[in-house]
Enzyme design. Structure first.
Site, mmCIF file in Angstrom:
data_model
loop_
_atom_site.group_PDB
_atom_site.id
_atom_site.type_symbol
_atom_site.label_atom_id
_atom_site.label_comp_id
_atom_site.label_asym_id
_atom_site.label_seq_id
_atom_site.Cartn_x
_atom_site.Cartn_y
_atom_site.Cartn_z
ATOM 1 N N GLY A 273 -58.901 80.573 -33.343
ATOM 2 C CA GLY A 273 -57.623 80.854 -32.699
ATOM 3 C C GLY A 273 -57.755 81.600 -31.381
ATOM 4 O O GLY A 273 -57.038 82.579 -31.156
ATOM 5 N N ASP B 136 -47.865 90.146 -34.156
ATOM 6 C CA ASP B 136 -48.076 88.836 -33.516
ATOM 7 C C ASP B 136 -47.334 87.756 -34.318
ATOM 8 O O ASP B 136 -47.132 87.893 -35.521
ATOM 9 C CB ASP B 136 -49.585 88.566 -33.533
ATOM 10 C CG ASP B 136 -50.027 87.434 -32.631
ATOM 11 O OD1 ASP B 136 -50.553 87.719 -31.548
ATOM 12 O OD2 ASP B 136 -49.866 86.260 -33.035
ATOM 13 N N HIS C 147 -57.916 86.982 -34.925
ATOM 14 C CA HIS C 147 -58.392 85.827 -35.715
ATOM 15 C C HIS C 147 -59.922 85.728 -35.777
ATOM 16 O O HIS C 147 -60.449 84.914 -36.529
ATOM 17 C CB HIS C 147 -57.855 84.519 -35.127
ATOM 18 C CG HIS C 147 -56.363 84.422 -35.095
ATOM 19 N ND1 HIS C 147 -55.586 84.573 -36.228
ATOM 20 C CD2 HIS C 147 -55.497 84.175 -34.067
ATOM 21 C CE1 HIS C 147 -54.298 84.423 -35.888
ATOM 22 N NE2 HIS C 147 -54.221 84.189 -34.596
ATOM 23 N N TYR D 170 -48.071 83.751 -24.450
ATOM 24 C CA TYR D 170 -48.474 82.554 -23.719
ATOM 25 C C TYR D 170 -47.515 82.179 -22.604
ATOM 26 O O TYR D 170 -47.631 81.103 -22.027
ATOM 27 C CB TYR D 170 -48.681 81.412 -24.733
ATOM 28 C CG TYR D 170 -49.685 81.858 -25.782
ATOM 29 C CD1 TYR D 170 -51.046 81.892 -25.476
ATOM 30 C CD2 TYR D 170 -49.280 82.349 -27.020
ATOM 31 C CE1 TYR D 170 -51.971 82.376 -26.391
ATOM 32 C CE2 TYR D 170 -50.204 82.834 -27.943
ATOM 33 C CZ TYR D 170 -51.541 82.838 -27.613
ATOM 34 O OH TYR D 170 -52.460 83.336 -28.512
ATOM 35 N N ASP E 266 -46.235 86.765 -28.683
ATOM 36 C CA ASP E 266 -45.857 85.360 -28.879
ATOM 37 C C ASP E 266 -44.675 85.186 -29.828
ATOM 38 O O ASP E 266 -44.230 84.061 -30.056
ATOM 39 C CB ASP E 266 -47.065 84.505 -29.310
ATOM 40 C CG ASP E 266 -47.922 85.167 -30.367
ATOM 41 O OD1 ASP E 266 -47.517 86.215 -30.900
ATOM 42 O OD2 ASP E 266 -49.008 84.624 -30.670
ATOM 43 N N HIS F 274 -48.518 85.058 -35.191
ATOM 44 C CA HIS F 274 -49.470 84.457 -36.132
ATOM 45 C C HIS F 274 -49.999 85.512 -37.103
ATOM 46 O O HIS F 274 -50.125 86.685 -36.743
ATOM 47 C CB HIS F 274 -50.650 83.843 -35.363
ATOM 48 C CG HIS F 274 -50.244 82.795 -34.371
ATOM 49 N ND1 HIS F 274 -49.960 83.095 -33.060
ATOM 50 C CD2 HIS F 274 -50.053 81.468 -34.522
ATOM 51 C CE1 HIS F 274 -49.610 81.973 -32.424
ATOM 52 N NE2 HIS F 274 -49.655 80.971 -33.286
HETATM 53 ZN ZN ZN Z 1 -50.438 84.830 -31.982
#
Ligand code: ZN
Length: 386
Positions: free
Chosen positions: A145, A173, A137, A294, A255, A175
């Site tokens: 991010g 990912d 990011h 995470y 994630d 995201h």
């Molecule tokens: Zn992510």
């Protein structure tokens, strides 16, 4: 060990932290390294300790004023409000912490070293794993991010600068890989492909966001192992074969795992291992990065298994005592840690989550491949559910 895969890490990840209740205030790279050592998967000759990238190296992509601001934030342990506003340091999930420059600069240094290893001549490894990388990011002049610098962009630029003709970037990912996609929008030598949860921050990478240099595969909650395998085989592989990359960069954010608290995707770590095994066949040089993740147990076990996949190490059904002890010693201030399942300590592989490949997934594949039907199909599906 000429030709065999290398793993790049750094001890900085053991002694630095984003602090407080930040989602990244958990052991990730350090725990992964400890785990692969405990499993006997890391001969000393395969390991490389990363050095931080220099400001000059970072400036290949980043604004020198921004680089200087991050260095100052580390020295002063604070930022002035206008600097914070301009560069998003000390806000929006990007805290000022004691290693706020050194730690992300080390992730970039690891990625640049990985590229140099891959291009190192006839004895060069064809695969390098840098789990600290994948900060997708980061923007030219601001943090975003949890990412201060963008190591995938710097790595891809280094590959191009060294004469590599085409670089494939695949982002797994949860995201969207927005910073990498945007950096190469007008670069025909790079193709970025991102598979991510639809509707999640940063809200870009929609099903309509397809182009010559980018493909986006936004997927719904509940995304399962079979669906990831389907998208890899039916969309990523044909796109990659058509593009004929001379190098591939794979971002393996963890994630999207079912055990991760940040997304609503439902992958097992086996799905990411299978994806990496397939993707590494698509180019003669492959750089495998980390990314989000995470839940400390989920991310360390996932990335350890990725290294096993790359280094052809055998994953045991039950972890040896030394590995189990490492996992049991982890502290995580999160509601999921109150009653952790035993398998987070005793097994590396998650239970597989195979399932049906939903129509929406097929439509996403079609859109990425250039099918026009998908754009019609998705709103219809969403309406039906509503
Ligand atoms: Zn992510």
């Amino acid at each position: 060990m000429p030709g065999s895969p290398r793993l790049i890490g750094s001890e900085i990840y053991r002694r630095s932290s984003y602090g407080g209740r930040h989602p990244l205030a958990i052991p990730r790279v350090s725990l992964m390294l400890d785990l692969v050592r405990a499993l006997g998967w890391l001969p000393e000759a395969a390991y490389v300790e990363a050095l931080p990238a220099t400001p000059a190296e970072l400036a290949r992509f980043h604004d020198p004023a921004y680089i200087a601001a991050v260095q100052r934030a580390e020295a002063d342990r604070r930022v002035d409000p206008p600097v914070s506003e301009r560069h998003h340091i000390g806000r929006g999930g990007n805290p000022v912490y004691p290693e706020v420059f050194s730690r992300p600069a080390t992730a970039c240094g690891a990625t640049l070293t990985a590229v140099e290893l891959l291009l190192g001549g006839p004895d060069a490894p064809s695969v390098v794993h840098s789990p600290a990388g994948g900060t997708h990011h980061g923007r030219r002049d601001r943090a975003a991010g949890f990412c201060y610098f963008n190591d995938p962009v710097l790595g891809i630029l280094r590959l191009l600068d060294r004469g590599v003709a085409r670089v494939l970037y695949v982002d797994l990912d949860a995201h969207h890989g927005d910073g990498v996609e945007d950096a190469f929008l007008d670069e025909p030598r790079v193709l970025t492909i991102s598979i991510h949860e639809r509707g999640r921050w940063p809200h870009s990478g929609t099903i309509g966001d397809q182009g010559r240099s980018r493909r986006n595969l936004p997927v719904p909650p509940g995304f399962n192992d079979s669906e990831l395998a389907f998208l890899i085989e039916e969309a990523v592989v044909p796109l990659a074969e058509d593009f004929a990359p001379e190098a591939a960069v794979i971002q393996t954010g963890a994630d999207g795992l079912a055990d991760d608290p940040m997304s609503r995707l439902a992958l097992s770590n086996r799905a990411l291992w299978r994806a990496v095994a397939r993707l590494k066949t698509l180019a003669p040089r492959v750089l495998v990065l980390g990314g989000g993740g995470y839940n400390p147990w989920a991310v360390a076990r996932c990335w350890a298994g990725i290294w096993a996949t790359l280094s052809a190490s055998e994953i045991p059904a039950r972890l040896p005592d030394a590995a189990e002890r490492l996992l049991r010693a982890v502290e995580w201030r999160h509601s999921l840690a109150r009653n952790p399942p035993e398998r987070w300590f005793t097994e590396l592989a998650d239970p597989p989550n195979e399932g049906p490949v939903r129509a929406e997934i097929r439509a996403v594949a079609a859109a990425a491949l250039g099918g026009v039907k998908a754009a019609v199909l998705i709103p219809a599906l969403e309406q039906r559910r509503a």
